[in-house]
Design a protein around this motif. Sequence first.
Motif: not given
Length: 367
Positions: A306-319
Amino acid sequence: MKAIERKEKSKKIKLELNVSNEKFILGGVEINRGVNITINLDLPKLYNTPTQLPVRVIRGKKDGPVVFISAAIHGDELNGIEIIRRLRKLNILKRLKGTLVLVPIVNVYGIMTLSRYLPDRRDLNRSFPGNNKGSLASRVAKIFFNEIVTKCDLGIDLHTASIHKSNLPQIRTNIDNEYTFRLAKSFGAPVVLHSELRDGSLRSVAQEEGVPILLYEAGEALRFDEGCIRIGVHGIVNVLRENNMLPKVLSKKTKKTPIITKTSQWVRSTESGMLRTIKALGDTVKKDEVIAYIDEPLDDESFEIKSPFDGVIIGKSEIPLVQAGDAVFHIGKFRNLEIAEDKIEYFNEDAMESSEFHELNDEDIIE
């Protein structure tokens, strides 16, 4: 406070000196106004093979600030190489005031093996300012820092995410510094992220020398991303325009400010298994919203992330394979999600529209 004032004063003095200085010397070569030249700086040999650092210097016919643009400090980060290739082809550079120092591949050793690191397994971006008698990484850092960074007024350092991760296009800088914050906003990336300095990093040591740096993070290691590349090329031109090094243009299109955030956090996996993401790069998320599941390969059990707060995903795992503790999502904190969605859509669409530079439109888009 006094230390900060000294750094600001040193930066202003340095800028004044370079603007009025008629000579510019790099690698022992004096470069006159109106010259576009490639200079090869000698690096430590790779075993017994001579190795050089290619540097393109473009000096305008009129004096102005000196700006370096570097890429591939990590040898597997390729977007910046293409950004610099496209940038140096722009006809607008014929109207440049000042000097551009382009270094498309800083880590020439790492790129030979598509590795983030040097052959001594050290991270070049943790080795500054370097030492002529130190490790290979330290020696390369010393040459780059002394020959290029210390002769410039500003730097733009181009990066991607590390291996198996991807980053939304973003500028990282000290937003408490009025000068760099203004340039960061003018770049035109969707996100401006306040980023603390790391010991041994290029940005940290350069700032101590009075040379501010904007860090552009976009895309994935070992991959080209057309949107990230276009935002990067236009972003550099925007910064040069804001710095009065290129002529500004009057645009009928209303420009939007990027998302600006001082806080971000990597969300880590609590379990090991198969990662099933349901949110993508650039998506907005609410606090406690499920953004991914971890499934056990030989069981029916699933665990929520789960997300810890309101926001925008600016990086993520691709594997899709994760261990407990692996960084999975990088979320920038931002409360007004409706505005965030609007801004991200605006910047992404703007990047893929026809460029104002005809020479870029004539090239095929990278798929």
